[in-house]
Motif scaffolding. Structure first.
Motif, PDB file in Angstrom:
ATOM      1  N   UNK A  33      22.339  -8.593   7.625  1.00  0.00           N
ATOM      2  CA  UNK A  33      22.007  -7.502   8.530  1.00  0.00           C
ATOM      3  C   UNK A  33      23.011  -7.327   9.656  1.00  0.00           C
ATOM      4  N   UNK A  34      23.348  -8.379  10.425  1.00  0.00           N
ATOM      5  CA  UNK A  34      24.342  -8.202  11.502  1.00  0.00           C
ATOM      6  C   UNK A  34      25.710  -7.751  11.007  1.00  0.00           C
ATOM      7  N   UNK A  35      26.108  -8.231   9.832  1.00  0.00           N
ATOM      8  CA  UNK A  35      27.400  -7.797   9.300  1.00  0.00           C
ATOM      9  C   UNK A  35      27.391  -6.306   8.978  1.00  0.00           C
ATOM     10  N   UNK A  36      26.286  -5.836   8.365  1.00  0.00           N
ATOM     11  CA  UNK A  36      26.202  -4.407   8.042  1.00  0.00           C
ATOM     12  C   UNK A  36      26.160  -3.567   9.311  1.00  0.00           C
ATOM     13  N   UNK A  37      25.401  -4.008  10.310  1.00  0.00           N
ATOM     14  CA  UNK A  37      25.365  -3.257  11.563  1.00  0.00           C
ATOM     15  C   UNK A  37      26.726  -3.232  12.241  1.00  0.00           C
TER      16      UNK A  37
ATOM     17  N   UNK B 135      23.701   2.371   4.128  1.00  0.00           N
ATOM     18  CA  UNK B 135      23.923   0.988   4.577  1.00  0.00           C
ATOM     19  C   UNK B 135      22.813   0.513   5.500  1.00  0.00           C
ATOM     20  N   UNK B 136      22.343   1.401   6.363  1.00  0.00           N
ATOM     21  CA  UNK B 136      21.256   1.031   7.264  1.00  0.00           C
ATOM     22  C   UNK B 136      19.960   0.781   6.485  1.00  0.00           C
TER      23      UNK B 136
ATOM     24  N   UNK C  32      16.567  -3.545   2.103  1.00  0.00           N
ATOM     25  CA  UNK C  32      17.218  -4.055   0.903  1.00  0.00           C
ATOM     26  C   UNK C  32      17.608  -2.935  -0.048  1.00  0.00           C
ATOM     27  N   UNK C  33      17.619  -3.308  -1.351  1.00  0.00           N
ATOM     28  CA  UNK C  33      18.049  -2.335  -2.350  1.00  0.00           C
ATOM     29  C   UNK C  33      17.082  -1.168  -2.481  1.00  0.00           C
TER      30      UNK C  33
ATOM     31  N   UNK D 235      15.401   0.367   0.011  1.00  0.00           N
ATOM     32  CA  UNK D 235      15.748   1.331   1.046  1.00  0.00           C
ATOM     33  C   UNK D 235      17.067   2.025   0.781  1.00  0.00           C
ATOM     34  N   UNK D 236      18.053   1.257   0.282  1.00  0.00           N
ATOM     35  CA  UNK D 236      19.350   1.852  -0.024  1.00  0.00           C
ATOM     36  C   UNK D 236      19.239   2.885  -1.134  1.00  0.00           C
ATOM     37  N   UNK D 237      18.499   2.557  -2.207  1.00  0.00           N
ATOM     38  CA  UNK D 237      18.336   3.490  -3.315  1.00  0.00           C
ATOM     39  C   UNK D 237      17.539   4.718  -2.892  1.00  0.00           C
ATOM     40  N   UNK D 238      16.537   4.515  -2.031  1.00  0.00           N
ATOM     41  CA  UNK D 238      15.743   5.653  -1.558  1.00  0.00           C
ATOM     42  C   UNK D 238      16.596   6.618  -0.751  1.00  0.00           C
ATOM     43  N   UNK D 239      17.418   6.083   0.171  1.00  0.00           N
ATOM     44  CA  UNK D 239      18.281   6.955   0.976  1.00  0.00           C
ATOM     45  C   UNK D 239      19.442   7.524   0.170  1.00  0.00           C
ATOM     46  N   UNK D 240      19.715   6.955  -0.999  1.00  0.00           N
ATOM     47  CA  UNK D 240      20.738   7.515  -1.868  1.00  0.00           C
ATOM     48  C   UNK D 240      20.221   8.707  -2.660  1.00  0.00           C
ATOM     49  N   UNK D 241      18.943   8.681  -3.039  1.00  0.00           N
ATOM     50  CA  UNK D 241      18.396   9.714  -3.922  1.00  0.00           C
ATOM     51  C   UNK D 241      17.598  10.781  -3.179  1.00  0.00           C
TER      52      UNK D 241
END
Length: 294
Positions: free
Chosen positions: A3-7, A83-84, A90-91, A93-99
Motif C-alpha cells: 500500500x505505501x509503495x503504491x501511494x 492503482x488506488x 486488492x485485485x 478493486x483494481x478490476x472493478x475500477x478497470x471495467x
C-alpha cells in the motif's frame, strides 16, 4: 508494504503530471490558442484518422465536445484510480475500477446521444417549415436553410452550426448536410441531404420537396409513438423479468443473509450461484437485443 509503495508511486505520477501540465501551459503561446480555437469544427479529412476517432465522434454526437484534447489527463487519472483501488481492495478493486468507468461512460454518452437526437428530430420540421416560408418569400435555398438554422433552438442549432461552418468554408450545402447526416446516422437527416442534393443537381420545386419531407418526418414520428404505445406492455414485462432475480437476491441478503452465504461457502452452491449470475446476464442481454428489434 504494498500500500505505501503504491501511494508513493501515485504521488510521484501526479507530481510529474502537474509539472508537465505547467510546462505545457508556459510554452503555449496566444497564437497557438487562437489557432486551436479556429480549428474546432473544421471538416476533418477522411484519411489518416486517429485511433480515438470513434470516441471523439460519440462525444460530438452527444454534445460533449472533443474528449481528445485532455485524453492523456483522463487516462492518467483512470490509471491512478486503478492503482488506488488495488491498494485499497486488492485485485477486486483494481478490476472493478478497470471495467466499471468505461461501461458507465458508454451508457451515459449513449443516453445523452439518444435524448439529444430525439430533440433534434422534433425540431427539424420547424426548421424545414421556416425554410419553406423563406423560399416562398423569394430567398435562395442556401439562404433559406441558413435562416432556418439561425431561427432554430438548441440542440438543433448547435448541431447545424457544423453545416454553417462548412458552407462558410466553401463546401456546397448538400455536401455539408450530408456530412451532418453521416455524423448522426439518422434517416431524417439523410433524407434532407438527399433532397438538397437532388434539387442541387436536377433543379425542381424545392419548397414542395421540403413540404413532403416535413410530412414524412411527422408521419414517422407518429408511427414511432404508436409503436411505443403498442409495445409498452412487452417492454415492461422484459424489465420485470430482468429485475426480478436481482431484487429477490437483494431481499434474501437483507432478510436472511445466511441463506445465500451458506451457499457461497459451499463448493457446489458457489457453482450454482456463479451459473445463476451468468444466466441472468445472458438473459438480460437477450431481452435487450429483443427490445432493440421492436
Amino acid at each position: 508494504m504494498t500500500g505505501p509503495l503504491l501511494l508513493s508511486l501515485i504521488g510521484l505520477i501526479m507530481l510529474g503530471l502537474s509539472v508537465r501540465l505547467f510546462h505545457q501551459s508556459l510554452r503555449k503561446t496566444g497564437t497557438e490558442r487562437v489557432l486551436s480555437r479556429l480549428a474546432q469544427g473544421q471538416p476533418q479529412p477522411s484519411a489518416g484518422k486517429p485511433a480515438w476517432t470513434g470516441l471523439e465522434r460519440a462525444f460530438l454526437r452527444a454534445g460533449l465536445g472533443r474528449p481528445t484534447e485532455r485524453l492523456g489527463l483522463w487516462l492518467t487519472l483512470w490509471a491512478l484510480a486503478i492503482l488506488l483501488g488495488f491498494a485499497i481492495a486488492g485485485w477486486v478493486g483494481s478490476l472493478s475500477l478497470l471495467l466499471i468507468p468505461p461501461l458507465v461512460l458508454r451508457l451515459v454518452v449513449a443516453g445523452l446521444y439518444r435524448r439529444r437526437l430525439g430533440r433534434m428530430i422534433q425540431q427539424l420540421p420547424q426548421l424545414l417549415d421556416h425554410t419553406v416560408r423563406s423560399l416562398k418569400s423569394g430567398r435562395t435555398l442556401a439562404d433559406a436553410v441558413m435562416g432556418g438554422i439561425e431561427a432554430s433552438a438548441d440542440p438543433l442549432k448547435a448541431a447545424m452550426g457544423r453545416v454553417q461552418r462548412n458552407v462558410q468554408l466553401g463546401v456546397n450545402l448538400p455536401d455539408a448536410v450530408h456530412d451532418l447526416a453521416e455524423l448522426y446516422e439518422k434517416d431524417e437527416f439523410r433524407l434532407f441531404a438527399l433532397g438538397l442534393k437532388v434539387n442541387h443537381r436536377y433543379g425542381g420545386n424545392a419548397s414542395e420537396l421540403l413540404e413532403n419531407l416535413i410530412k414524412l418526418i411527422r408521419e414517422r414520428e407518429q408511427g414511432a409513438r404508436q409503436l411505443s404505445a403498442m409495445t409498452g406492455e412487452t417492454r415492461m414485462t422484459a424489465v420485470v423479468l430482468a429485475l426480478l432475480p436481482v431484487l429477490m437476491a437483494a431481499w434474501f441478503m437483507l432478510t436472511n443473509p445466511h441463506y445465500l452465504m451458506s451457499m457461497w461457502n459451499d463448493h457446489s452452491g458457489r457453482q450454482m450461484l456463479i451459473a445463476a449470475v451468468c444466466l441472468q446476464v445472458s438473459g438480460c442481454l437477450a431481452l435487450w437485443r429483443m427490445l432493440r428489434s421492436i
